[in-house]
Design an enzyme around this catalytic site. Structure first.
Site, PDB file in Angstrom:
ATOM      1  CG  ASP A 236       8.284   3.670  -4.828  1.00 47.14           C
ATOM      2  OD1 ASP A 236       9.178   2.810  -4.817  1.00 47.14           O
ATOM      3  OD2 ASP A 236       8.249   4.618  -4.010  1.00 47.14           O
TER       4      ASP A 236
ATOM      5  N   GLY B 288       5.873   4.599   7.169  1.00 42.52           N
ATOM      6  CA  GLY B 288       4.843   4.436   6.154  1.00 42.52           C
ATOM      7  C   GLY B 288       4.622   3.008   5.697  1.00 42.52           C
TER       8      GLY B 288
ATOM      9  CD1 TRP C  67       4.015  -2.611   1.848  1.00 44.69           C
ATOM     10  CD2 TRP C  67       2.420  -2.347   0.308  1.00 44.69           C
ATOM     11  NE1 TRP C  67       3.099  -3.634   2.011  1.00 44.69           N
ATOM     12  CE2 TRP C  67       2.119  -3.491   1.074  1.00 44.69           C
ATOM     13  CE3 TRP C  67       1.548  -1.986  -0.723  1.00 44.69           C
ATOM     14  CZ2 TRP C  67       0.974  -4.275   0.851  1.00 44.69           C
ATOM     15  CZ3 TRP C  67       0.419  -2.747  -0.948  1.00 44.69           C
ATOM     16  CH2 TRP C  67       0.147  -3.878  -0.165  1.00 44.69           C
ATOM     17  CG  ASN C  68      -1.449   1.499   1.068  1.00 50.18           C
ATOM     18  OD1 ASN C  68      -0.665   2.159   1.748  1.00 50.18           O
ATOM     19  ND2 ASN C  68      -2.698   1.295   1.423  1.00 50.18           N
TER      20      ASN C  68
ATOM     21  CB  SER D  25       6.853   0.609   2.974  1.00 47.15           C
ATOM     22  OG  SER D  25       7.041  -0.733   2.573  1.00 47.15           O
ATOM     23  CD  GLU D  26      10.247  -3.019   4.809  1.00 48.31           C
ATOM     24  OE1 GLU D  26       9.920  -1.875   5.181  1.00 48.31           O
ATOM     25  OE2 GLU D  26      10.017  -4.049   5.481  1.00 48.31           O
TER      26      GLU D  26
ATOM     27  CB  VAL E  52      -3.463  -4.940  13.614  1.00 46.78           C
ATOM     28  CG1 VAL E  52      -3.669  -5.150  15.105  1.00 46.78           C
ATOM     29  CG2 VAL E  52      -4.621  -4.147  13.015  1.00 46.78           C
TER      30      VAL E  52
ATOM     31  CB  THR F 200       3.653  -3.216  12.201  1.00 45.73           C
ATOM     32  OG1 THR F 200       4.020  -4.288  11.351  1.00 45.73           O
ATOM     33  CG2 THR F 200       4.793  -2.218  12.269  1.00 45.73           C
TER      34      THR F 200
ATOM     35  CD  GLU G 170      -4.770   6.804  10.328  1.00 49.73           C
ATOM     36  OE1 GLU G 170      -5.564   5.902  10.018  1.00 49.73           O
ATOM     37  OE2 GLU G 170      -5.140   7.923  10.703  1.00 49.73           O
TER      38      GLU G 170
ATOM     39  CB  CYS H 203      -5.853   0.841   5.184  1.00 49.30           C
ATOM     40  SG  CYS H 203      -6.104   2.598   4.837  1.00 49.30           S
TER      41      CYS H 203
ATOM     42  CD  GLU I 113      -2.200   9.788   9.016  1.00 52.37           C
ATOM     43  OE1 GLU I 113      -2.577   9.078   8.082  1.00 52.37           O
ATOM     44  OE2 GLU I 113      -0.995  10.013   9.275  1.00 52.37           O
TER      45      GLU I 113
HETATM   46  P1  NAD Z   1       3.654  -3.319   7.852  1.00 53.43           P
HETATM   47  O1  NAD Z   1       2.983  -3.264   9.175  1.00 53.43           O
HETATM   48  O2  NAD Z   1       4.311  -4.576   7.455  1.00 53.43           O
HETATM   49  O3  NAD Z   1       4.778  -2.186   7.759  1.00 53.43           O
HETATM   50  C1  NAD Z   1       4.479  -0.817   7.950  1.00 53.43           C
HETATM   51  C2  NAD Z   1       5.744  -0.062   8.213  1.00 53.43           C
HETATM   52  O4  NAD Z   1       6.232  -0.388   9.517  1.00 53.43           O
HETATM   53  C3  NAD Z   1       6.901  -0.366   7.258  1.00 53.43           C
HETATM   54  O5  NAD Z   1       7.571   0.839   6.946  1.00 53.43           O
HETATM   55  C4  NAD Z   1       7.788  -1.287   8.073  1.00 53.43           C
HETATM   56  O6  NAD Z   1       9.138  -1.257   7.676  1.00 53.43           O
HETATM   57  C5  NAD Z   1       7.610  -0.721   9.456  1.00 53.43           C
HETATM   58  N1  NAD Z   1       7.893  -1.640  10.565  1.00 53.43           N
HETATM   59  C6  NAD Z   1       7.748  -2.986  10.596  1.00 53.43           C
HETATM   60  N2  NAD Z   1       8.083  -3.464  11.810  1.00 53.43           N
HETATM   61  C7  NAD Z   1       8.435  -2.401  12.566  1.00 53.43           C
HETATM   62  C8  NAD Z   1       8.882  -2.253  13.920  1.00 53.43           C
HETATM   63  N3  NAD Z   1       9.009  -3.291  14.731  1.00 53.43           N
HETATM   64  N4  NAD Z   1       9.142  -1.009  14.364  1.00 53.43           N
HETATM   65  C9  NAD Z   1       8.990   0.070  13.579  1.00 53.43           C
HETATM   66  N5  NAD Z   1       8.590  -0.012  12.279  1.00 53.43           N
HETATM   67  C10 NAD Z   1       8.313  -1.236  11.776  1.00 53.43           C
HETATM   68  O7  NAD Z   1       2.538  -2.871   6.802  1.00 53.43           O
HETATM   69  P2  NAD Z   1       2.625  -2.868   5.208  1.00 53.43           P
HETATM   70  O8  NAD Z   1       2.582  -4.283   4.741  1.00 53.43           O
HETATM   71  O9  NAD Z   1       3.725  -1.975   4.768  1.00 53.43           O
HETATM   72  O10 NAD Z   1       1.259  -2.138   4.837  1.00 53.43           O
HETATM   73  C11 NAD Z   1       0.034  -2.775   4.808  1.00 53.43           C
HETATM   74  C12 NAD Z   1      -0.740  -2.544   6.089  1.00 53.43           C
HETATM   75  O11 NAD Z   1      -0.871  -1.145   6.319  1.00 53.43           O
HETATM   76  C13 NAD Z   1      -2.151  -3.077   6.031  1.00 53.43           C
HETATM   77  O12 NAD Z   1      -2.486  -3.683   7.247  1.00 53.43           O
HETATM   78  C14 NAD Z   1      -2.978  -1.832   5.810  1.00 53.43           C
HETATM   79  O13 NAD Z   1      -4.313  -1.939   6.238  1.00 53.43           O
HETATM   80  C15 NAD Z   1      -2.223  -0.828   6.591  1.00 53.43           C
HETATM   81  N6  NAD Z   1      -2.542   0.524   6.134  1.00 53.43           N
HETATM   82  C16 NAD Z   1      -3.279   1.340   6.955  1.00 53.43           C
HETATM   83  C17 NAD Z   1      -3.629   2.616   6.533  1.00 53.43           C
HETATM   84  C18 NAD Z   1      -4.447   3.532   7.410  1.00 53.43           C
HETATM   85  O14 NAD Z   1      -4.433   4.741   7.174  1.00 53.43           O
HETATM   86  N7  NAD Z   1      -5.157   3.049   8.405  1.00 53.43           N
HETATM   87  C19 NAD Z   1      -3.218   3.066   5.276  1.00 53.43           C
HETATM   88  C20 NAD Z   1      -2.466   2.214   4.467  1.00 53.43           C
HETATM   89  C21 NAD Z   1      -2.129   0.944   4.916  1.00 53.43           C
END
Ligand code: NAD
Length: 485
Positions: free
Chosen positions: A95, A151, A153-154, A179-180, A231, A233, A251, A285, A459
């Site tokens: 994945d 969620g 994707w990491n 995540s997609e 941030v 999102t 988060e 993150c 969390e």
């Molecule tokens: P992303 O913000 O692009 O997407 C996160 C999730 O939100 C995905 O499932 C996406 O499909 C969904 N999403 C997007 N737009 C939305 C909307 N308008 N309404 C509802 N859902 C929506 O983030 P990413 O690229 O998947 O992940 C990387 C980011 O996540 C980084 O900024 C990283 O720091 C953060 N992150 C934070 C933590 C933490 O615990 N603080 C942990 C892991 C990752």
């Protein structure tokens, strides 16, 4: 996919796999080769409706079970996850592209820890009795109802469990949207929960992009949203949740500082910087991506860092010797490579790395910039890739101001052998999670989360219970009611 226990359909609703190929097709790409290994279909409105209806129908009976009964199911799921750790780790590697060396000790194991921890806690969740003379108040700790988890994707398995375990322990139902980019792992979590005895409808997984997340967040039947993501999102989801005053946990991203004082144990500081920048190819993150190193030890630090990065085994993530794998997607790799170009254009000194690897898959080298200054883009924006920025400092007060001068506040670390300084610095950090002479530990027993733009809520730990339950106060009067007329 050359893997015989992969999920068999896109969604998991009401205790079973559900498919609806009329949704937008989402290709699942193995990051180590760029090959398509599966296709899932984004949830259509009918799928979303089915998930919400079944979760709503199942939740009150789940909440009415005793905590001991709920906890037993979660703990059984934890045991199954541990028994299947190998298979789940392989799927996590497919994945995400993260090396099996990592996934076999961090992902399903951490998910199992959350299920075990919150499973154990479920029976201990109580209200309290508050005596008021002859009268009293008691509180009931009640479930919120239907929780939506979204969620990043990491860490797809871990995130599915970190949100699901406390939600379920408190008597909620959950719909989780992975995540997609990494849709597969959460489906296995749902499958295992059902196998462990979870009633149908209590933990559901639906696939899709932002629109599906948005449809879930705006549905009035949803009581709580927990997002792990960026941030931007977070701002959208928080705002959407505000319309119905829904509970939220956010988060979000970070650009965390790590301060290495002149008296630090250099090997440990270099080890912390490696863990906090290159584990999971830098896609964590809480990473300490702004490494402030005291001028007196800077060149020594950089020399040892470069030497130790030379020991990274970059290659096939399924090979247990590989310690550094590809990035999750071509897009994420290009974002990180774009920041390397920006760093060079801004005049930072490239110490090592910076290139895409000449092989299939989305590999880039672990990259270190030195002589980075606070105003450079690579010191201000979250890169979410293996790009470390090393900045100089000489004075504690000055470095504290600079470390806190960021919109983010997820994590922060300090390396020093001066005990008083370590605690003083930790107290001054504007961050939710701080590390002294270590970096990026995330045990389920400890609260995890951010301040400032990095999020709200926590969390893990006992603190998570407050974010998945609410208190009802019940007043009981034993004497007569005195009314004015
Ligand atoms: P992303 O913000 O692009 O997407 C996160 C999730 O939100 C995905 O499932 C996406 O499909 C969904 N999403 C997007 N737009 C939305 C909307 N308008 N309404 C509802 N859902 C929506 O983030 P990413 O690229 O998947 O992940 C990387 C980011 O996540 C980084 O900024 C990283 O720091 C953060 N992150 C934070 C933590 C933490 O615990 N603080 C942990 C892991 C990752």
């Amino acid at each position: 996919m050359p893997y015989d226990t992969q999920p068999t359909a896109s969604h998991f609703i009401n205790g079973e796999y559900v498919e609806d190929t009329s949704g937008t097709a989402i290709d699942v790409i193995y990051p180590a080769t760029g090959e398509k290994i599966a296709t899932v279909y984004a949830a259509t409105p009918a799928i979303i409706e089915q998930a919400i209806t079944s979760a709503k129908a199942a939740q009150s009976a789940w909440a009415a079970m005793t905590g001991t009964q709920r906890g037993r199911i979660l703990r059984r799921a934890a045991d199954i996850m541990r028994e299947r750790n190998h298979d789940l780790s392989i799927l996590e590697t497919y994945d995400t592209g993260k090396p099996y060396q990592e996934t076999s000790v961090v992902d399903a194991t951490s998910g199992a820890d959350a299920l075990e921890y919150f499973g154990g806690m479920a029976a201990t969740l109580t209200g309290e009795h508050i005596q008021l003379g002859e009268n009293w108040v008691y509180t009931r700790r009640e479930a919120l109802g239907l929780c939506v988890g979204i969620g990043a994707w990491n860490y797809p398995t871990q995130i599915a469990c970190w949100k699901g375990a406390p939600a379920l322990a408190c008597g909620n139902a959950m719909i989780f949207k992975p995540s997609e980019t990494t849709p597969l792992c959460a489906l296995k979590v749902a499958e295992i929960l059902i196998e462990a005895g979870l009633p149908a409808g209590i933990y559901n997984v639906v696939q899709g992009m932002g629109e599906v997340g948005g449809a879930l967040v705006t549905d009035p039947r949803v009581d709580k949203v927990s997002l792990t993501g960026s941030v931007p999102t977070g701002r959208k989801v928080y705002a959407a949740a505000a319309a119905d005053i829904k509970h939220v946990t956010m988060e979000l991203g970070g650009k965390s500082p790590m301060i290495v004082f002149e008296d630090a144990n250099i090997e440990n500081a270099v080890g912390g910087a490696i863990l906090g920048n290159f584990y999971s190819s830098g896609q964590v993150c809480s990473n300490g991506t702004r490494v402030f190193v005291h001028k007196a030890i800077k060149e020594q630090f950089l020399k040892r860092l470069t030497e130790r990065l030379g020991n990274a085994v970059i290659g096939d993530p399924m090979d247990p010797d590989t310690s550094f794998g590809p990035m999750v997607s071509e897009r994420q790799m290009n974002i990180a490579l774009g920041y390397v170009e920006k760093g060079q254009a801004e005049g930072a000194r490239l110490i090592t790395g910076g290139q895409r690897l000449d092989r299939e898959g989305f590999y880039m080298q672990p990259t270190v910039f030195a002589d980075v200054t606070d105003d450079m883009v690579i010191a201000r924006e979250e890169i979410f890739g293996p790009v470390m920025a090393v900045l100089d400092f000489e004075d504690e007060d000055d470095v504290m101001t600079r470390a806190n001068d960021t919109e983010f506040g997820l994590a922060a670390g300090v390396f020093t052998n001066d005990l008083s300084r370590a605690h003083r610095v930790a107290a001054r950090f504007e961050a939710g999670t701080c590390y002294i002479n270590t970096y990026n530990d995330a045990p389920v027993e400890a609260p995890f989360g951010g301040v400032k733009n990095s999020g709200v809520g926590r969390e893990n730990s006992k603190a998570a219970i407050n974010h998945y339950s609410q208190l009802k106060s019940v007043f009981v009067r034993m004497d007569d009611v005195e009314a004015p007329f």
